[in-house]
Design an enzyme around this catalytic site. Structure first.
Site, mmCIF file in Angstrom:
data_model
loop_
_atom_site.group_PDB
_atom_site.id
_atom_site.type_symbol
_atom_site.label_atom_id
_atom_site.label_comp_id
_atom_site.label_asym_id
_atom_site.label_seq_id
_atom_site.Cartn_x
_atom_site.Cartn_y
_atom_site.Cartn_z
ATOM 1 N N GLY A 12 0.789 -1.238 0.000
ATOM 2 C CA GLY A 12 0.000 0.000 0.000
ATOM 3 C C GLY A 12 0.816 1.281 0.000
ATOM 4 C CB SER A 13 4.314 2.236 -0.839
ATOM 5 O OG SER A 13 4.459 1.791 -2.159
ATOM 6 C CG ASN A 14 1.831 3.188 -5.742
ATOM 7 O OD1 ASN A 14 2.181 4.199 -6.355
ATOM 8 N ND2 ASN A 14 2.483 2.034 -5.819
ATOM 9 C CG ASN A 102 -3.896 -1.569 -12.672
ATOM 10 O OD1 ASN A 102 -3.718 -1.705 -11.459
ATOM 11 N ND2 ASN A 102 -3.201 -2.273 -13.572
ATOM 12 C CG HIS A 104 1.425 -3.234 -15.243
ATOM 13 N ND1 HIS A 104 0.996 -4.376 -14.584
ATOM 14 C CD2 HIS A 104 2.466 -3.613 -16.014
ATOM 15 C CE1 HIS A 104 1.744 -5.402 -14.974
ATOM 16 N NE2 HIS A 104 2.644 -4.967 -15.830
HETATM 17 C C1 GAR Z 1 3.209 -1.293 -7.468
HETATM 18 O O1 GAR Z 1 4.510 -1.289 -7.976
HETATM 19 C C2 GAR Z 1 2.219 -1.467 -8.597
HETATM 20 O O2 GAR Z 1 2.632 -0.864 -9.792
HETATM 21 C C3 GAR Z 1 2.204 -2.961 -8.725
HETATM 22 O O3 GAR Z 1 2.228 -3.450 -7.407
HETATM 23 C C4 GAR Z 1 2.984 -2.538 -6.614
HETATM 24 C C5 GAR Z 1 2.181 -2.238 -5.356
HETATM 25 O O4 GAR Z 1 2.982 -1.602 -4.415
HETATM 26 N N1 GAR Z 1 1.048 -3.410 -9.424
HETATM 27 C C6 GAR Z 1 1.052 -4.496 -10.194
HETATM 28 O O5 GAR Z 1 2.035 -5.198 -10.338
HETATM 29 C C7 GAR Z 1 -0.286 -4.808 -10.875
HETATM 30 N N2 GAR Z 1 -0.122 -5.773 -11.902
HETATM 31 P P1 GAR Z 1 2.322 -0.913 -3.143
HETATM 32 O O6 GAR Z 1 1.357 -1.932 -2.517
HETATM 33 O O7 GAR Z 1 3.445 -0.581 -2.229
HETATM 34 O O8 GAR Z 1 1.581 0.312 -3.624
#
Ligand code: GAR
Length: 193
Positions: A12-14, A102, A104
Site C-alpha cells: 500500500g505504498s501507493n 490501474n 502497472h
Molecule cells: C506497485 O509497484 C504497482 O505498480 C504494482 O504493485 C505494486 C504495489 O505496491 N502493481 C502491479 O504489479 C499490478 N499488476 P504498493 O502496494 O506498495 O503500492
C-alpha cells in the site's frame, strides 16, 4: 468534492502516497481503501491516516453484489487500483465507465497479464536484458492490463541492475507521477462535466 476509492492487495505504498497527496485538499478526498487481503499492510497505513478501510472476500467481489453495492453507495469519481491483484468483475467495470484506473510497473503492453505483478515484472525485465522500463497508468477493462493507456513514464535499466534495483526505480516513478496523473484526471472530469 471529488471522491476516490482505492483498491490494494499488499503493502500500500501507493495508496499511502495518494492519501497524503490529497490530504490537505478541499476538493479531492480518498474516502475509502478496500482490500482482498485481510493481512495487507495497506490496512494499517489507511488506519494511521484515518481513512476508512475494509477487507472483502472473493464471494463478496464476484458472486454477490456486496462490493458493487458498497461502491455504488460511495459515489466514487475515481476508483484506483494500486497494487490490486484480482481481476475486476465486468459488473463493476460496466457500472463505472472511465472511472477505474490501474497502475502497472512496466511499459505495457510489455510484461502485462495474469501473474505479472510486482517483482515478477522486474525479474522479467532483467531476464530480457531490457535497457529501459517504466510505469503505465491505464483504464481498467475486463482483461488484465489491457485497457486504454493514460500515461507512461520511463527509466533506464543498466546491465548491472538487479530486479530489486529496478523495483526501486519504479517505486520512485510511481511516487512521483501517480498522484499528479490522478489529479489531472479529476481536473479534466471537472471541466468536462
Ligand atoms: C506497485 O509497484 C504497482 O505498480 C504494482 O504493485 C505494486 C504495489 O505496491 N502493481 C502491479 O504489479 C499490478 N499488476 P504498493 O502496494 O506498495 O503500492
Amino acid at each position: 468534492m471529488k471522491r476516490i476509492v482505492i483498491f490494494a492487495s499488499g503493502s500500500g505504498s501507493n495508496a499511502e502516497n495518494l492519501i497524503k497527496f490529497f490530504h490537505n485538499r478541499e476538493n479531492v478526498s480518498v474516502i475509502q481503501v478496500l482490500t482482498n487481503n485481510p493481512h495487507a499492510k495497506v490496512l494499517e497505513r489507511a488506519k494511521k491516516l484515518k481513512v476508512s478501510a475494509l477487507s472483502f472476500n472473493r464471494m463478496a467481489f464476484t458472486t454477490t453484489d456486496d462490493v458493487l453495492n458498497l461502491l455504488k453507495a460511495s459515489h466514487p469519481d475515481l476508483i484506483i487500483l494500486a497494487g490490486f491483484l484480482w481481476k475486476f468483475p465486468k459488473k463493476i467495470i460496466d457500472e463505472f465507465p472511465k472511472k477505474i484506473i490501474n497502475i502497472h510497473p512496466a511499459l505495457l503492453p510489455k510484461y502485462g497479464g495474469k501473474g505479472m505483478y510486482g517483482i515478477h515484472v522486474h525479474n522479467a525485465v532483467v531476464a530480457h536484458k531490457d535497457t529501459e522500463t517504466g510505469i503505465t497508468i491505464h483504464y481498467v477493462n475486463e482483461n488484465y492490463d489491457e485497457g486504454a493507456i493514460i500515461f507512461q513514464a520511463k527509466c533506464s535499466v543498466s546491465p548491472s541492475d538487479s530486479a530489486e534495483d529496478v523495483a526501486a526505480k519504479i517505486h520512485e516513478l510511481e511516487m512521483d507521477h501517480f498522484p499528479k496523473v490522478v489529479d489531472h484526471l479529476l481536473i479534466n472530469q471537472i471541466s468536462s462535466s
